[in-house]
Scaffold this active site. Structure first.
Site, PDB file in Angstrom:
ATOM      1  N   HIS A 176       3.999   3.903  -8.758  1.00 59.87           N
ATOM      2  CA  HIS A 176       3.338   1.556  -8.849  1.00 59.87           C
ATOM      3  C   HIS A 176       4.893   1.902  -9.793  1.00 59.87           C
ATOM      4  O   HIS A 176       5.474   0.277  -8.896  1.00 59.87           O
ATOM      5  CB  HIS A 176       2.255   1.725  -9.935  1.00 59.87           C
ATOM      6  N   ASP A 220       0.461  -1.092  -0.057  1.00 60.28           N
ATOM      7  CA  ASP A 220       0.092   0.253  -0.170  1.00 60.28           C
ATOM      8  C   ASP A 220       1.008   1.396   0.087  1.00 60.28           C
ATOM      9  O   ASP A 220       1.626   1.271   0.268  1.00 60.28           O
ATOM     10  CB  ASP A 220      -0.605  -0.006   1.165  1.00 60.28           C
ATOM     11  N   LEU A 233      11.240 -20.463  -4.568  1.00 61.48           N
ATOM     12  CA  LEU A 233      10.954 -19.538  -3.710  1.00 61.48           C
ATOM     13  C   LEU A 233       8.829 -19.494  -4.918  1.00 61.48           C
ATOM     14  O   LEU A 233       9.160 -19.356  -5.696  1.00 61.48           O
ATOM     15  CB  LEU A 233      10.863 -18.196  -3.974  1.00 61.48           C
TER      16      LEU A 233
END
Lengths: 310, 271
Positions: A103, A86, A197
Site C-alpha cells: 500500500h 489493483d 485538478l
C-alpha cells in the site's frame, strides 16, 4: 491518498501474528511512511521499484513545467480519468514484503499519477480506494487501513491544497471512523474552491450503492410530493449520484491495473460510454510509462456513443 | 461430374464430421466451469459489409444474423443455459433514419421468420425473451415480439435474451419508477428501498447476471449495456467483427473465463 484497494492476500494470514504485537508496533509508528516490516528497510534502496525519494507531490513552478510527451496530443486528453488501483497485495507478496508495504508503494504510484494528471490537463481523477466488498476483511486490517488513510490525508492535503487540487471523497461514510470523517470534512472544505485538478477518492463506495442511494433520495422526494413519478428521468438520477460533486461525472477513460478484466462494481451509471483500459502491471509498477500507454490507447480510439461516424 | 445428390451427400458428411469435431471440443471444454450466462455486444456489422464490399444498408446486419444463429447453436451444444444479445441500443436511434428503419425492418423480418419456426415446432427448445423499452418500438414489431415470447415460453434448453431498445440508463430509470410506485404507497414513514427492489424491476431480472461479456469489433467499452449486471463479469474483447466471430473465438473466450474462474468464485463468495 492511499491505495486502500486491497486484494485478498492469499498466503498472508493475520492469525499468524500476535494481535497485541501488531497493535504495539502500530501505536509506536505514527508516521504512515514508516514501514512495519524489518525487511522493508533493507529492501528499500535495492528492490523498491518506485522512487521513494519523491515524497511530495509538487506541481509546477513555471520553469519546471513538464510538457506533454510527444505521443500524446493535448486536444485529445481525457477530461476525467478513473483508476482501479489493483495489485498492491500481490506486488508486496512478489517481493516478500508485507501487504502494507504494497500500500505504501501504491501511495507513491498514486502521487506520481496525480502529479502527471495535474500537469497534463486532466481535470478530474477518480480513484477506487476502498470498496464495499472490502468490508469483509478482518477488523484489524480495516482499522489499520483507515488510520493510514487518515494520516496520509493529514500529511498530504496541505501540499495538494497549495497546488490547487480539490479533494472530494465519495462513498458510504456511515461506517467510517469519526476521526477519519472529521479529517475528510476538513479536507473537502479547505480545498473546495481549487480548480486545477479534482481528485475524487472513492471510499466505502460501490456503483450499485451509489445508484441505490440516488434512487432512495428520489423515492423520498416522490413520497413527499416534491416530484411526480413520471418526472423521474436520467438527468434526475445523475443529479442525485455521488459524482454530482464534479462538473464531469462521466469518466472518459477507466484504467484497471493488475490484469483483472472486470469493473468490480466501481462506477456503474457513469461508465456507460467510458473507454476501458486494462493494464497488466500491478499498481505500484504502473507509473508514468503505463499512464502514457493508457492515454495513447485512449487517444487512438474512435468514440461513437451509440451513433455513427461515417 | 457430381450430381446434385452427391454434392448434397458430401455436404452432409462434411457437416457430420464438423459436428463430431465440435462435440469433442465441447466435451473437453465442459470439464471446466461453463459460464451460466454469456452476453454478446455484437459490434462491427457495418465495418464487415464495407470490408467485403457488400451492397445494401443492412448487408452487414444480415451477415450478423447468420453469425447469431451459429453462435446460439454452439452455445446450445456447449450447454450454456442463457445467452444475452445486445441487438439494438436506445442510443442507436441516433443513427441515420434510413439505417434505423433498415435495421428495424430486418429485425422484424427475422422475428416473423422465427415465429413461423416456432409455430411449426422447429425451435429446438430455445426460448426467446425481449428485454428493453418495447413501448418505443412500432406497433407491428412490438406485437411480433410479444407473440414470439408467448410461443416459446415453455422452452428450456437455451434461453436467449435479445436486448432491443435497451440501455442501462433507461433500465434503471424504469426500475426506479416502478419501485417508487410500489414503495411509496406504504404508509408515511421513510421509503425503504433496497437493492433487491430495484433489481426486481429491471428488464433483465428474469435471467441471472452474465458471467462473461464478449465484445466484438475491437472496442473496449460497455456502451451502456448491462453495466449494472456486468459489474463483476469478465469482460472479453476481440478484434474480430461480429459476423466474423466463430467457434474458435467462443472457445477461447470460455477458456479465458475458466482460467479466471478461481478469482471470480472468491469474489462471488464475498458478494
Amino acid at each position: 491518498m492511499l491505495s486502500l484497494r486491497v486484494r485478498p492476500p492469499t498466503s498472508f494470514d493475520f492469525r499468524r501474528f500476535n494481535v497485541r504485537d501488531l497493535e504495539r508496533r502500530w501505536r509506536l509508528s505514527r508516521d504512515c511512511f514508516l514501514s512495519f516490516s524489518p525487511k522493508f528497510e533493507e529492501n528499500r534502496g535495492v528492490r523498491f521499484g518506485v522512487k521513494s525519494s519523491k515524497s511530495e507531490v509538487s506541481f509546477t513552478a513555471a520553469e519546471e513545467e513538464e510538457t506533454l510527451p510527444e505521443e500524446l496530443q493535448p486536444e485529445l486528453m481525457p477530461k476525467h480519468v478513473a483508476i482501479i488501483m489493483d495489485g498492491n497485495g500481490r506486488w508486496a507478496k512478489n517481493r516478500g514484503l508485507q501487504p502494507w508495504d504494497g500500500h505504501r508503494a501504491g501511495v507513491e504510484a498514486l502521487k506520481e499519477i496525480v502529479e502527471l494528471s495535474g500537469k497534463w490537463g486532466i481535470q478530474v481523477l477518480t480513484v477506487f480506494a476502498f470498496s464495499t466488498d472490502n468490508w469483509i476483511r478482518p477488523r484489524i486490517e480495516i482499522d489499520f487501513l483507515f488510520s493510514l488513510f487518515e494520516r496520509s490525508l493529514k500529511s498530504e492535503f496541505q501540499n495538494l491544497a497549495k497546488n490547487n487540487v480539490r479533494i472530494s471523497i465519495i462513498g458510504d461514510s456511515s461506517k467510517l471512523p469519526k476521526s477519519l470523517l472529521r479529517v475528510i470534512n476538513e479536507v473537502e472544505e479547505v480545498t473546495k474552491n481549487n480548480t486545477r485538478l479534482q481528485l475524487i477518492v472513492a471510499v466505502g463506495y460501490s456503483g450499485k450503492y451509489d445508484v441505490l442511494q440516488a434512487c432512495r433520495g428520489i423515492a423520498q422526494r416522490v413520497k413527499d410530493g416534491e416530484i411526480e413519478v413520471e418526472e423521474i428521468d436520467e438527468r434526475l438520477i445523475e443529479e442525485e449520484l455521488e459524482t454530482n460533486c464534479t462538473e464531469f461525472p462521466y469518466p472518459d477513460l477507466l484504467i484497471r491495473t493488475s490484469g483483472e478484466l472486470r469493473v468490480s462494481n466501481f462506477l456503474l451509471w457513469q461508465l456507460a460510454y467510458t473507454e476501458l483500459f486494462f493494464a497488466q502491471e500491478l499498481w505500484p509498477d504502473f507509473g508514468r510509462s503505463g499512464f502514457i500507454e493508457a492515454l495513447t490507447s485512449f487517444q487512438q480510439r474512435q468514440r461513437r456513443f451509440g451513433g455513427r461516424k461515417s | 461430374m457430381n450430381t446434385q445428390e452427391e454434392v448434397g451427400e458430401f455436404t452432409q458428411i462434411f457437416n457430420a464430421l464438423m459436428s463430431l469435431m465440435r462435440k469433442f471440443i465441447f466435451k473437453v471444454l465442459c470439464v471446466g466451469p461453463i459460464p451460466t450466462n454469456i452476453s454478446f455486444i455484437m459490434d462491427g456489422n457495418r465495418r464487415f459489409a464495407k470490408k467485403r464490399n457488400l451492397e445494401g444498408l443492412d448487408a452487414g446486419h444480415r451477415a450478423g444474423f447468420i453469425s447469431v444463429k451459429y453462435i446460439l447453436q454452439y452455445c446450445k451444444e456447449i450447454g450454456v443455459p442463457y445467452v444475452t444479445l445486445y441487438a439494438f441500443g436506445m442510443d442507436n436511434f441516433k443513427r441515420g433514419p434510413e439505417e434505423v428503419k433498415c435495421v428495424m425492418d430486418l429485425m422484424l423480418e427475422k422475428v416473423e421468420l422465427t415465429i413461423d419456426q416456432a409455430v411449426s415446432g422447429n425451435m429446438n427448445g430455445v426460448r426467446i425473451i425481449f428485454a428493453g423499452d418495447l413501448n418505443s418500438l412500432n406497433e407491428r414489431f412490438r406485437a411480433a415480439t410479444q407473440k414470439l415470447m408467448k410461443l416459446t415460453e415453455e422452452n428450456r434448453d437455451l434461453i436467449v435474451v435479445v436486448c432491443v431498445a435497451y440501455s442501462t440508463s433507461v433500465e434503471i430509470v424504469h426500475a426506479v419508477r416502478d419501485s417508487c410506485v410500489r414503495k411509496c404507497k406504504n404508509g408515511d414513514g421513510p421509503v425503504a428501498l433496497e437493492l433487491s427492489d430495484v433489481e426486481e424491476c429491471m428488464y433483465t431480472s428474469v435471467v441471472p447476471v452474465p458471467d462473461l461479456v464478449i465484445r466484438t469489433g475491437g472496442g473496449d467499452r460497455l456502451s451502456n449495456f448491462m453495466t449494472w449486471q456486468t459489474s463483476r463479469s469478465l469482460l472479453h474483447r476481440t478484434e474480430a467483427l461480429w459476423p466474423e466471430l466463430g467457434l474458435w473465438h467462443l472457445v477461447w473466450a470460455i477458456l479465458k473465463f475458466q482460467r479466471m474462474q478461481d478469482c471470480l468464485q472468491k469474489k462471488k463468495k464475498f458478494h
